[in-house]
Design an enzyme around this catalytic site. Sequence first.
Site, PDB file in Angstrom:
ATOM      1  N   ASP A 136       0.855  -1.197   0.000  1.00 45.42           N
ATOM      2  CA  ASP A 136       0.000   0.000   0.000  1.00 45.42           C
ATOM      3  C   ASP A 136       0.884   1.238   0.000  1.00 45.42           C
ATOM      4  O   ASP A 136       2.039   1.193   0.414  1.00 45.42           O
ATOM      5  CB  ASP A 136      -0.926   0.014   1.227  1.00 45.42           C
ATOM      6  CG  ASP A 136      -2.179   0.852   1.005  1.00 45.42           C
ATOM      7  OD1 ASP A 136      -3.256   0.281   0.754  1.00 45.42           O
ATOM      8  OD2 ASP A 136      -2.079   2.108   1.074  1.00 45.42           O
TER       9      ASP A 136
ATOM     10  N   ARG B  64     -19.706   3.555 -10.299  1.00 48.99           N
ATOM     11  CA  ARG B  64     -18.320   3.091 -10.412  1.00 48.99           C
ATOM     12  C   ARG B  64     -17.558   3.951 -11.423  1.00 48.99           C
ATOM     13  O   ARG B  64     -16.371   4.184 -11.294  1.00 48.99           O
ATOM     14  CB  ARG B  64     -18.297   1.619 -10.841  1.00 48.99           C
ATOM     15  CG  ARG B  64     -18.880   0.662  -9.807  1.00 48.99           C
ATOM     16  CD  ARG B  64     -18.990  -0.739 -10.378  1.00 48.99           C
ATOM     17  NE  ARG B  64     -19.475  -1.719  -9.427  1.00 48.99           N
ATOM     18  CZ  ARG B  64     -20.749  -2.074  -9.283  1.00 48.99           C
ATOM     19  NH1 ARG B  64     -21.681  -1.502 -10.012  1.00 48.99           N
ATOM     20  NH2 ARG B  64     -21.091  -3.000  -8.417  1.00 48.99           N
TER      21      ARG B  64
ATOM     22  N   ASP C 203     -20.455 -10.655  -9.147  1.00 48.43           N
ATOM     23  CA  ASP C 203     -21.851 -10.428  -9.537  1.00 48.43           C
ATOM     24  C   ASP C 203     -22.621 -11.756  -9.589  1.00 48.43           C
ATOM     25  O   ASP C 203     -23.796 -11.819  -9.223  1.00 48.43           O
ATOM     26  CB  ASP C 203     -21.917  -9.714 -10.901  1.00 48.43           C
ATOM     27  CG  ASP C 203     -21.162  -8.390 -10.876  1.00 48.43           C
ATOM     28  OD1 ASP C 203     -21.068  -7.791  -9.791  1.00 48.43           O
ATOM     29  OD2 ASP C 203     -20.638  -7.965 -11.927  1.00 48.43           O
TER      30      ASP C 203
ATOM     31  N   ARG D  39     -23.505 -12.829  -6.134  1.00 51.52           N
ATOM     32  CA  ARG D  39     -24.651 -12.036  -5.650  1.00 51.52           C
ATOM     33  C   ARG D  39     -25.949 -12.526  -6.299  1.00 51.52           C
ATOM     34  O   ARG D  39     -27.008 -12.551  -5.673  1.00 51.52           O
ATOM     35  CB  ARG D  39     -24.422 -10.550  -5.939  1.00 51.52           C
ATOM     36  CG  ARG D  39     -23.351  -9.973  -5.028  1.00 51.52           C
ATOM     37  CD  ARG D  39     -23.041  -8.523  -5.318  1.00 51.52           C
ATOM     38  NE  ARG D  39     -22.169  -7.971  -4.278  1.00 51.52           N
ATOM     39  CZ  ARG D  39     -21.391  -6.898  -4.440  1.00 51.52           C
ATOM     40  NH1 ARG D  39     -21.365  -6.270  -5.591  1.00 51.52           N
ATOM     41  NH2 ARG D  39     -20.638  -6.479  -3.452  1.00 51.52           N
TER      42      ARG D  39
ATOM     43  N   HIS E 268     -19.372  -4.614 -15.589  1.00 51.77           N
ATOM     44  CA  HIS E 268     -19.516  -4.612 -14.133  1.00 51.77           C
ATOM     45  C   HIS E 268     -20.032  -3.234 -13.695  1.00 51.77           C
ATOM     46  O   HIS E 268     -19.301  -2.425 -13.137  1.00 51.77           O
ATOM     47  CB  HIS E 268     -18.166  -4.940 -13.481  1.00 51.77           C
ATOM     48  CG  HIS E 268     -18.197  -4.927 -11.993  1.00 51.77           C
ATOM     49  ND1 HIS E 268     -18.991  -5.773 -11.248  1.00 51.77           N
ATOM     50  CD2 HIS E 268     -17.532  -4.164 -11.084  1.00 51.77           C
ATOM     51  CE1 HIS E 268     -18.811  -5.528  -9.966  1.00 51.77           C
ATOM     52  NE2 HIS E 268     -17.934  -4.553  -9.832  1.00 51.77           N
TER      53      HIS E 268
HETATM   54  P1  NAI Z   1     -10.032   1.175   0.176  1.00 51.67           P
HETATM   55  O1  NAI Z   1     -10.033   2.651   0.161  1.00 51.67           O
HETATM   56  O2  NAI Z   1     -10.435   0.468   1.427  1.00 51.67           O
HETATM   57  O3  NAI Z   1      -8.567   0.641  -0.212  1.00 51.67           O
HETATM   58  C1  NAI Z   1      -7.837   1.122  -1.292  1.00 51.67           C
HETATM   59  C2  NAI Z   1      -6.377   1.154  -0.869  1.00 51.67           C
HETATM   60  O4  NAI Z   1      -5.586   1.508  -2.013  1.00 51.67           O
HETATM   61  C3  NAI Z   1      -6.062   2.186   0.232  1.00 51.67           C
HETATM   62  O5  NAI Z   1      -5.506   1.538   1.349  1.00 51.67           O
HETATM   63  C4  NAI Z   1      -5.087   3.141  -0.440  1.00 51.67           C
HETATM   64  O6  NAI Z   1      -4.095   3.635   0.447  1.00 51.67           O
HETATM   65  C5  NAI Z   1      -4.482   2.239  -1.511  1.00 51.67           C
HETATM   66  N1  NAI Z   1      -3.842   2.981  -2.586  1.00 51.67           N
HETATM   67  C6  NAI Z   1      -4.241   4.121  -3.216  1.00 51.67           C
HETATM   68  N2  NAI Z   1      -3.359   4.482  -4.153  1.00 51.67           N
HETATM   69  C7  NAI Z   1      -2.374   3.554  -4.144  1.00 51.67           C
HETATM   70  C8  NAI Z   1      -1.195   3.377  -4.896  1.00 51.67           C
HETATM   71  N3  NAI Z   1      -0.840   4.225  -5.870  1.00 51.67           N
HETATM   72  N4  NAI Z   1      -0.422   2.315  -4.621  1.00 51.67           N
HETATM   73  C9  NAI Z   1      -0.766   1.439  -3.648  1.00 51.67           C
HETATM   74  N5  NAI Z   1      -1.878   1.558  -2.903  1.00 51.67           N
HETATM   75  C10 NAI Z   1      -2.672   2.604  -3.148  1.00 51.67           C
HETATM   76  O7  NAI Z   1     -10.930   0.697  -1.056  1.00 51.67           O
HETATM   77  P2  NAI Z   1     -11.575  -0.760  -1.282  1.00 51.67           P
HETATM   78  O8  NAI Z   1     -12.926  -0.794  -0.699  1.00 51.67           O
HETATM   79  O9  NAI Z   1     -10.578  -1.784  -0.895  1.00 51.67           O
HETATM   80  O10 NAI Z   1     -11.760  -0.742  -2.869  1.00 51.67           O
HETATM   81  C11 NAI Z   1     -10.645  -0.768  -3.730  1.00 51.67           C
HETATM   82  C12 NAI Z   1     -11.085  -0.646  -5.188  1.00 51.67           C
HETATM   83  O11 NAI Z   1     -11.755  -1.847  -5.573  1.00 51.67           O
HETATM   84  C13 NAI Z   1     -12.060   0.498  -5.464  1.00 51.67           C
HETATM   85  O12 NAI Z   1     -11.765   1.103  -6.700  1.00 51.67           O
HETATM   86  C14 NAI Z   1     -13.399  -0.204  -5.529  1.00 51.67           C
HETATM   87  O13 NAI Z   1     -14.358   0.518  -6.279  1.00 51.67           O
HETATM   88  C15 NAI Z   1     -12.994  -1.500  -6.190  1.00 51.67           C
HETATM   89  N6  NAI Z   1     -13.914  -2.613  -6.019  1.00 51.67           N
HETATM   90  C16 NAI Z   1     -14.100  -3.424  -7.101  1.00 51.67           C
HETATM   91  C17 NAI Z   1     -14.908  -4.526  -7.031  1.00 51.67           C
HETATM   92  C18 NAI Z   1     -15.071  -5.406  -8.237  1.00 51.67           C
HETATM   93  O14 NAI Z   1     -15.940  -6.272  -8.239  1.00 51.67           O
HETATM   94  N7  NAI Z   1     -14.274  -5.233  -9.275  1.00 51.67           N
HETATM   95  C19 NAI Z   1     -15.637  -4.856  -5.785  1.00 51.67           C
HETATM   96  C20 NAI Z   1     -15.342  -3.949  -4.696  1.00 51.67           C
HETATM   97  C21 NAI Z   1     -14.511  -2.871  -4.822  1.00 51.67           C
END
Ligand code: NAI
Length: 308
Positions: free
Chosen positions: A32, A88, A148, A151, A175
């Site tokens: 991170d 999204r 999905d 779900r 998605h």
């Molecule tokens: P979160 O905010 O809890 O975690 C994201 C992390 O990325 C943070 O800890 C942040 O410090 C880190 N980060 C930001 N820039 C960075 C970089 N340049 N290098 C390394 N780390 C970095 O967010 P969450 O809930 O974990 O979601 C993450 C992403 O996944 C979001 O874009 C969300 O929309 C997406 N997502 C996608 C899903 C899917 O089905 N494809 C399902 C759920 C979330």
Amino acid sequence: MKVTVVGAGAVGASCAEYIAIKNFASEVVLLDIKEGYAEGKAMDLMQTASLNGFDTKIVGVTDDYSKTAGSDIAVITSGIPRKPGMTREELIGINAGIVKTVSSNLIKHSPNVILIVVSNPMDTMTYLVHKSTGLPKNRIIGMGGALDSARFKYRLAEALEAPISDVDGMVIGGHSDTGMVPLTRQATRNSIPVSEFLSNDRLSQVAEDTKVGGATLTKLLGTSAWYAPGAAVSSLVQAIACDQKKMFPCSVMLDGEYGLKDICIGVPIILGKNGIEKIVTIDLNDAEKAKMQESAVGVRATNDLLEV
Ligand code: NAI
């Protein structure tokens, strides 16, 4: 088997936890950008090892890609999640820059890596990784359809009042709330079409509830979900790591399949040690084909916002 998870936030940490609990990887590197954050998550997770009975070593690092060297698989969850009321697609500005930098850093240290893209808008982020890295098609996979579909099965089981293990179903397409195509016609309960048990209206409701599955949770939680996304990613990682040759709908680059070209969108694929082993073509009727084309229009509109 070495797996890197970039982003130690809600989804990244959940994904690392499920990978560890399934005990198939020797090492998970959690990276991170926030100072000390991944180290803390990794330490907390390692302190569950004796309780949960796994030997996977979880290492946390702050933005140091040298520690990711030699990864077989890397998961990209870095970026911002949506807040209630957001789509999204609205995340594109910030996340595109992050995903581009992260994928390039990963490949520099692990030239043979298979990438799983999770950050939203996921289909467009997967497309961006294709365009910006030039990795072979079989090594870039977008995770959306596996979640999905999970779900969808949850909603089907609820409507049927049946155990989840009795139901099967798949969601293809983009998605997004409007792009998902839940395949209600092909969904089954113990191999019997669910249309034998549910009215058309009830099935349409199941499909609608599935499509807004993420938004429903975002409203309840104040941010987007993490358990099911983490579990879905870990299932894809396991299918690749253990060469399971298992079918999941994933966002992949199409070259004429489903009548679509130069787009990443959810279709069923076989996952194994080479990443995408095969894109599976299933028979869609005219209505399903039309929904898929409409979904592609939406994904392309978001792709057009990219500056590749
Ligand atoms: P979160 O905010 O809890 O975690 C994201 C992390 O990325 C943070 O800890 C942040 O410090 C880190 N980060 C930001 N820039 C960075 C970089 N340049 N290098 C390394 N780390 C970095 O967010 P969450 O809930 O974990 O979601 C993450 C992403 O996944 C979001 O874009 C969300 O929309 C997406 N997502 C996608 C899903 C899917 O089905 N494809 C399902 C759920 C979330």
